[in-house]
Motif scaffolding. Sequence first.
Motif, PDB file in Angstrom:
ATOM      1  N   ILE A 150      13.478 -24.524  -7.448  1.00 16.68           N
ATOM      2  CA  ILE A 150      13.384 -23.170  -6.906  1.00 16.68           C
ATOM      3  C   ILE A 150      11.935 -22.863  -6.536  1.00 16.68           C
ATOM      4  O   ILE A 150      10.996 -23.416  -7.108  1.00 16.68           O
ATOM      5  CB  ILE A 150      13.891 -22.113  -7.905  1.00 16.68           C
ATOM      6  CG1 ILE A 150      13.092 -22.173  -9.208  1.00 16.68           C
ATOM      7  CG2 ILE A 150      15.380 -22.278  -8.167  1.00 16.68           C
ATOM      8  CD1 ILE A 150      13.411 -21.054 -10.186  1.00 16.68           C
ATOM      9  N   ALA A 151      11.800 -21.989  -5.559  1.00 17.29           N
ATOM     10  CA  ALA A 151      10.471 -21.539  -5.136  1.00 17.29           C
ATOM     11  C   ALA A 151      10.467 -20.017  -5.119  1.00 17.29           C
ATOM     12  O   ALA A 151      11.325 -19.395  -4.485  1.00 17.29           O
ATOM     13  CB  ALA A 151      10.122 -22.093  -3.759  1.00 17.29           C
ATOM     14  N   ALA A 152       9.516 -19.441  -5.822  1.00 15.31           N
ATOM     15  CA  ALA A 152       9.417 -17.988  -5.881  1.00 15.31           C
ATOM     16  C   ALA A 152       8.750 -17.444  -4.626  1.00 15.31           C
ATOM     17  O   ALA A 152       7.972 -18.131  -3.956  1.00 15.31           O
ATOM     18  CB  ALA A 152       8.611 -17.575  -7.116  1.00 15.31           C
ATOM     19  N   ALA A 153       9.052 -16.199  -4.316  1.00 16.73           N
ATOM     20  CA  ALA A 153       8.426 -15.530  -3.180  1.00 16.73           C
ATOM     21  C   ALA A 153       6.986 -15.160  -3.533  1.00 16.73           C
ATOM     22  O   ALA A 153       6.615 -15.078  -4.710  1.00 16.73           O
ATOM     23  CB  ALA A 153       9.214 -14.270  -2.832  1.00 16.73           C
ATOM     24  N   PRO A 154       6.143 -14.915  -2.526  1.00 14.33           N
ATOM     25  CA  PRO A 154       4.789 -14.429  -2.802  1.00 14.33           C
ATOM     26  C   PRO A 154       4.818 -13.109  -3.582  1.00 14.33           C
ATOM     27  O   PRO A 154       5.831 -12.411  -3.636  1.00 14.33           O
ATOM     28  CB  PRO A 154       4.190 -14.237  -1.407  1.00 14.33           C
ATOM     29  CG  PRO A 154       4.962 -15.181  -0.531  1.00 14.33           C
ATOM     30  CD  PRO A 154       6.353 -15.187  -1.091  1.00 14.33           C
ATOM     31  N   LEU A 155       3.701 -12.777  -4.170  1.00 13.89           N
ATOM     32  CA  LEU A 155       3.602 -11.598  -5.037  1.00 13.89           C
ATOM     33  C   LEU A 155       3.948 -10.327  -4.283  1.00 13.89           C
ATOM     34  O   LEU A 155       4.643  -9.448  -4.794  1.00 13.89           O
ATOM     35  CB  LEU A 155       2.196 -11.519  -5.625  1.00 13.89           C
ATOM     36  CG  LEU A 155       1.812 -12.699  -6.512  1.00 13.89           C
ATOM     37  CD1 LEU A 155       0.308 -12.757  -6.713  1.00 13.89           C
ATOM     38  CD2 LEU A 155       2.525 -12.625  -7.841  1.00 13.89           C
ATOM     39  N   GLY A 156       3.421 -10.184  -3.084  1.00 15.26           N
ATOM     40  CA  GLY A 156       3.814  -9.111  -2.181  1.00 15.26           C
ATOM     41  C   GLY A 156       3.734  -7.721  -2.756  1.00 15.26           C
ATOM     42  O   GLY A 156       2.753  -7.331  -3.396  1.00 15.26           O
ATOM     43  N   ALA A 157       4.804  -6.950  -2.527  1.00 15.32           N
ATOM     44  CA  ALA A 157       4.838  -5.547  -2.936  1.00 15.32           C
ATOM     45  C   ALA A 157       5.530  -5.366  -4.278  1.00 15.32           C
ATOM     46  O   ALA A 157       6.149  -4.323  -4.525  1.00 15.32           O
ATOM     47  CB  ALA A 157       5.534  -4.710  -1.865  1.00 15.32           C
TER      48      ALA A 157
ATOM     49  N   LEU B 212       0.828  -1.208   0.000  1.00 20.20           N
ATOM     50  CA  LEU B 212       0.000   0.000   0.000  1.00 20.20           C
ATOM     51  C   LEU B 212       0.865   1.262   0.000  1.00 20.20           C
ATOM     52  O   LEU B 212       0.449   2.306  -0.515  1.00 20.20           O
ATOM     53  CB  LEU B 212      -0.941  -0.007   1.212  1.00 20.20           C
ATOM     54  CG  LEU B 212      -1.950  -1.160   1.236  1.00 20.20           C
ATOM     55  CD1 LEU B 212      -2.978  -0.949   2.337  1.00 20.20           C
ATOM     56  CD2 LEU B 212      -2.641  -1.334  -0.106  1.00 20.20           C
ATOM     57  N   GLY B 213       2.057   1.162   0.545  1.00 19.48           N
ATOM     58  CA  GLY B 213       2.989   2.286   0.433  1.00 19.48           C
ATOM     59  C   GLY B 213       3.350   2.572  -1.018  1.00 19.48           C
ATOM     60  O   GLY B 213       3.449   3.735  -1.429  1.00 19.48           O
TER      61      GLY B 213
END
Length: 313
Positions: free
Chosen positions: A271-278, A87-88
């Motif tokens: 490999i594992a990707a990070a969550p979508l996040g910011a 949100l930032g």
Amino acid sequence: MTEPAPEHPQESPPLDSTAQLLTRVTAQLGSRLSLLSPNGTRRPMHRTRHQPAPDHASPLTPAAPALVAVAHGSRDPRALRTVTELLGRVRELRPGLDVRLGHIELNAPLLPATLDALGDGEAVLVPLLLGRGHHVKRDIPEAVAGAPALRALTAAPLGPHPLLVEALHGRLAEAGWQPADDGNRDSAVVLAAAGSRDPESAADTRRTAHLLSERLGGVPVVPAHASAGAPTVPAALRALAARGRRRVAVASYFTAPGRFASAAAQAAPWIAAAPLGAHPAMARLLLHRYDQARTAGVPAHENRMNTHFLAPA
């Protein structure tokens, strides 16, 4: 000895001719007489069109409705930090926009409290959810119904959309996916989602998997579910291994870290990707859904409670 003349001698200004003086006096007299009515009283003075009104008299542009991001909530403390960072980014892209957060469960502020704080204002609720499941169809409308004074629109969930695919691709690249893996017969991806019993939610996940496969040059992208759906992430990984896919990545189809995202990452054979996040594409997508709801939905000032959802696109 004669003193030298000054470099810039002072000259008397030229006198107006008699004709110029008469013209000036006549114009001033006509201007003053125009302020008098035939009965000799002074006419009211009106501001001419070319004169700007004082600043305090200028009409103010109505404030845009608040953007209320609706997150699921998680016991994982990283989830709230991630959503706050996202949100930032939204605020940076749209300075001055009132951006607020409400959770469906587990975290404060809960959505009803966020809506109550808006009183009789206007808002567009943007679900930080990736498909048309129970939370979108039931929980959010119920929260809106509990704030009858609020003039609200509800946007479509985030997925499916090409901006989500951009974020998924970016996270895979950060985890180690190489351009050489695109279209490679050894490569594949499991799109790990939370899962839902709602068939429309499952269809949304399959659509995102199809779009991601196109982005990766046609490598298989298999949607899998952490709960309430088949196949599970481990089952999808086993199926791809049986087909000879030795470089299988797990793409995290979650908006923020949490129990399901962690379990999916731990099952990854490569490999594992990070969550979508910011991710920057996520911030752009939030604003796109906000603008889409304002453009295509019923204007908030004409609708006391709108629970119509736009179809994901």
